[in-house]
Design a protein around this motif. Structure first.
Motif, short mmCIF file in Angstrom:
data_model
loop_
_atom_site.label_atom_id
_atom_site.label_comp_id
_atom_site.label_asym_id
_atom_site.label_seq_id
_atom_site.Cartn_x
_atom_site.Cartn_y
_atom_site.Cartn_z
N THR A 102 -13.89 -10.64 16.03
CA THR A 102 -12.68 -10.54 15.22
C THR A 102 -11.90 -11.85 15.31
O THR A 102 -11.61 -12.33 16.41
CB THR A 102 -11.80 -9.37 15.70
N HIS A 140 -15.44 -6.76 18.26
CA HIS A 140 -14.15 -7.45 18.24
C HIS A 140 -14.17 -8.69 19.13
O HIS A 140 -13.65 -9.73 18.78
CB HIS A 140 -13.03 -6.52 18.73
N ARG A 163 -9.44 -6.56 8.75
CA ARG A 163 -9.97 -7.34 9.87
C ARG A 163 -10.79 -8.49 9.30
O ARG A 163 -11.67 -8.27 8.47
CB ARG A 163 -10.86 -6.45 10.74
#
Lengths: 218, 218
Positions: free
Chosen positions: A67, A177, A55
């Motif tokens: 992210t 994220h 990631r």
């Protein structure tokens, strides 16, 4: 997988360039959860993924995350070598989301090769352009897409990546994220639950009405 | 200014490549306010600015805008030629913010040259990396910087660009730069006025306390 199979322009290099590259690269492993690259000027080198999943993300001064994109087998990460690319003046972080095997290419070696090989220079262009496209897509999402739609799309993508309709994750992790606060994620997940799209339990989220979630994500 | 003076790797090309390039480029003018490139798959070509100032921006489906970066003399815009770069899958728009003179390089010609010249390929890398840095900076601003701070920084930057402490602009126009709604800009400008940092009048904004504005922008 061998380096020469993973690096798509390997066959376009001269024998001398191939030997130089092979003598410089090294195979590494990163167990799930390892932070490979913290940014802040450390210079890991280029990461070519052989197995697993990484990631790439940004972190704010206050510790919030978002992210940027995922890296899968065959993907090459340039930005973990930004030290050797003077035009790149930003830092990303990299962590292993699964047990990961990767080839590490020293930054200076890749930079020298770029200056010497048209194939490598054009390959770098391709990668930069592809990542740019991903980041521009993300910017449009952040600017113009409602957070409930982004959350719905994220849950569907994760479910596909994991091959399961039940996701083992936390609200904190989802906030990292999506680049938002945990409270926002919690509030929206409760809304999705009240609409029958998901079922929440400690440490996991089950998708209970995929079709409805897909409609929301549109 | 001549093309050969503006294109930094011109001297690194072979005579044949130089001739090919010179036979393909054309000098154009765009009066202030002209939209040079609308995205949506039209393929203008690469834009090399000789005089003036261009704004590269994104537009949402609902017509909201955000400024990505500005282009000044010597700057080359690749993304107005995304048609010929298959890895670039996003559209930007370009407009002239001042009367602008530029050289247009046909997309196919530049692409062919990139495949043939190491100097051009590496120059493209430099430009992509520099733009990537600007866009990542913007993404961090959007994600993690309060809008009042972004507005303060924007007013100071515009004042510097215009060489004047009075900006001739509208709240709508500022909203288009910052990727927000006009109402948000109006509310924040009124707050800045109540704090003595700016003086608002029809069609213009005067910076009245630059130091305080700078402190806010930090």
């Amino acid at each position: 997988m061998e380096f020469s199979d993973l690096f798509p322009v390997f066959s376009k290099l001269t024998k001398a360039q191939q030997d130089l590259l092979l003598s410089g690269v090294s195979k590494r492993t990163a167990p799930k959860g390892t932070v490979l690259h913290r940014g802040e000027g450390d210079c890991l080198g280029l990461v070519l993924v052989a197995e697993g999943q990484l990631r790439a993300f940004l972190t704010s001064e206050e510790g919030r995350q978002i992210t940027l994109y995922r890296l899968f087998p065959w993907d090459l990460c340039l930005f973990s070598a930004s030290c050797s690319m003077r035009s790149i003046q930003f830092d990303i972080q990299l962590e292993a989301e699964r047990d990961t095997v990767f080839w590490l290419i020293p930054a200076d070696l890749y930079q020298a090769l770029s200056q010497d090989s048209l194939a490598v220079a054009n390959h770098t262009n391709e990668i930069l352009s592809a990542r740019f496209t991903e980041v521009m897509w993300l910017m449009e999402q952040i600017l113009w897409r409602r957070m409930d739609k982004r959350l719905a799309a994220f849950l569907l993508e994760e479910s596909e990546l994991e091959g399961s309709s039940t996701l083992k994750t936390t609200h904190d992790r989802i906030a990292d994220h999506l680049g938002t606060a945990r409270e926002v994620v919690t509030r929206m997940l409760r809304y999705l639950q009240s609409e029958g799209m998901v079922q929440l339990s400690r440490g996991s989220i089950a998708i209970t009405d995929e079709e409805k979630l897909r409609e929301l994500a549109l």
